[in-house]
Design an enzyme around this catalytic site. Structure first.
Site, PDB file in Angstrom:
ATOM      1  N   HIS A   1      36.884  38.851  35.870  1.00  0.00           N
ATOM      2  CA  HIS A   1      38.028  38.561  36.966  1.00  0.00           C
ATOM      3  C   HIS A   1      38.380  37.162  36.596  1.00  0.00           C
ATOM      4  O   HIS A   1      38.177  36.606  36.829  1.00  0.00           O
ATOM      5  CB  HIS A   1      36.561  38.554  38.309  1.00  0.00           C
ATOM      6  CG  HIS A   1      35.721  37.126  38.231  1.00  0.00           C
ATOM      7  ND1 HIS A   1      34.372  37.479  37.630  1.00  0.00           N
ATOM      8  CD2 HIS A   1      36.089  36.541  39.226  1.00  0.00           C
ATOM      9  CE1 HIS A   1      33.745  36.191  37.320  1.00  0.00           C
ATOM     10  NE2 HIS A   1      34.697  35.692  38.346  1.00  0.00           N
TER      11      HIS A   1
ATOM     12  N   GLN B   1      30.910  29.892  35.318  1.00  0.00           N
ATOM     13  CA  GLN B   1      31.109  31.380  35.827  1.00  0.00           C
ATOM     14  C   GLN B   1      29.533  32.108  36.009  1.00  0.00           C
ATOM     15  O   GLN B   1      28.360  32.044  35.797  1.00  0.00           O
ATOM     16  CB  GLN B   1      31.294  32.290  34.087  1.00  0.00           C
ATOM     17  CG  GLN B   1      31.346  33.796  34.597  1.00  0.00           C
ATOM     18  CD  GLN B   1      32.029  34.691  33.337  1.00  0.00           C
ATOM     19  OE1 GLN B   1      32.674  33.752  32.079  1.00  0.00           O
ATOM     20  NE2 GLN B   1      32.309  35.747  33.275  1.00  0.00           N
TER      21      GLN B   1
HETATM   22  P1  5GP Z   1      32.568  33.642  39.795  1.00  0.00           P
HETATM   23  O1  5GP Z   1      31.574  32.368  39.563  1.00  0.00           O
HETATM   24  O2  5GP Z   1      31.777  34.260  38.531  1.00  0.00           O
HETATM   25  O3  5GP Z   1      33.664  32.817  39.310  1.00  0.00           O
HETATM   26  O4  5GP Z   1      32.846  34.214  40.707  1.00  0.00           O
HETATM   27  C1  5GP Z   1      32.009  35.082  41.523  1.00  0.00           C
HETATM   28  C2  5GP Z   1      32.284  35.996  42.551  1.00  0.00           C
HETATM   29  O5  5GP Z   1      31.487  37.092  42.846  1.00  0.00           O
HETATM   30  C3  5GP Z   1      31.742  34.218  43.647  1.00  0.00           C
HETATM   31  O6  5GP Z   1      32.774  33.700  44.356  1.00  0.00           O
HETATM   32  C4  5GP Z   1      30.966  35.629  44.539  1.00  0.00           C
HETATM   33  O7  5GP Z   1      31.439  35.050  45.904  1.00  0.00           O
HETATM   34  C5  5GP Z   1      31.266  36.942  43.857  1.00  0.00           C
HETATM   35  N1  5GP Z   1      30.237  38.153  44.523  1.00  0.00           N
HETATM   36  C6  5GP Z   1      29.004  37.822  43.969  1.00  0.00           C
HETATM   37  N2  5GP Z   1      28.838  39.004  44.797  1.00  0.00           N
HETATM   38  C7  5GP Z   1      29.512  39.613  45.054  1.00  0.00           C
HETATM   39  C8  5GP Z   1      29.306  41.006  45.129  1.00  0.00           C
HETATM   40  O8  5GP Z   1      28.565  41.596  45.265  1.00  0.00           O
HETATM   41  N3  5GP Z   1      30.511  40.913  46.151  1.00  0.00           N
HETATM   42  C9  5GP Z   1      32.017  40.576  46.299  1.00  0.00           C
HETATM   43  N4  5GP Z   1      32.977  41.185  46.706  1.00  0.00           N
HETATM   44  N5  5GP Z   1      31.543  39.423  45.767  1.00  0.00           N
HETATM   45  C10 5GP Z   1      30.626  39.112  45.087  1.00  0.00           C
END
Ligand code: 5GP
Ligand code: ZN
Length: 116
Positions: free
Chosen positions: A99, A93
């Site tokens: 999310h 994460q």
């Molecule tokens: P995780 O790795 O935590 O499951 O996913 C986080 C996701 O958030 C990633 O796919 C990344 O591209 C997305 N993300 C990170 N910062 C932002 C942002 O400022 N805006 C948007 N729309 N997505 C973001």
């Protein structure tokens, strides 16, 4: 939470391309999509991760899951999609505001876990 990127998206301090919004949740496109359809559904209330979610959050989590199919279809994933909730260090994460990734598009996705 003041320093959380997704809390900033919820309150408009950081812009996003919104897919859906109501009183409890927000859906918006991932800034770095891994497939033609890639958006996330988040609770507006800050919750760190699926590992720390509480019983009191169950109704909104249920509503988020219940919205996934409709939103995915509206975005063009008419024949299915993948939901991913990366959780904690082991789940890789990156953003510690819970999310659900919704990932899809016209073509089948790679198999579930791609080796690095
Ligand atoms: P995780 O790795 O935590 O499951 O996913 C986080 C996701 O958030 C990633 O796919 C990344 O591209 C997305 N993300 C990170 N910062 C932002 C942002 O400022 N805006 C948007 N729309 N997505 C973001
Ligand atoms: Zn947050």
């Amino acid at each position: 939470m003041t320093d959380c990127i997704f809390c900033k998206i919820v309150d408009g301090r950081i812009p996003s391309k919104k897919v859906y919004e109501d009183a409890d949740m927000l859906a918006f496109h991932d800034i770095n999509p891994v497939a033609p359809v890639h958006f996330m559904i988040i609770p507006k209330k800050h919750v760190d991760s699926l590992a720390t979610v509480g019983e009191e959050d169950a109704p909104v989590l249920g509503r988020m899951m219940a919205m996934a199919g409709r939103l995915a279809r509206e975005q063009g994933s008419t024949e299915g999609f993948r939901t991913i909730v990366n959780t904690g260090r082991i789940g890789r994460q990156d953003v510690y505001h819970l999310h659900i990734h919704i990932i899809g598009g016209p073509d089948p996705l790679p198999r579930m876990i791609v080796q690095e």
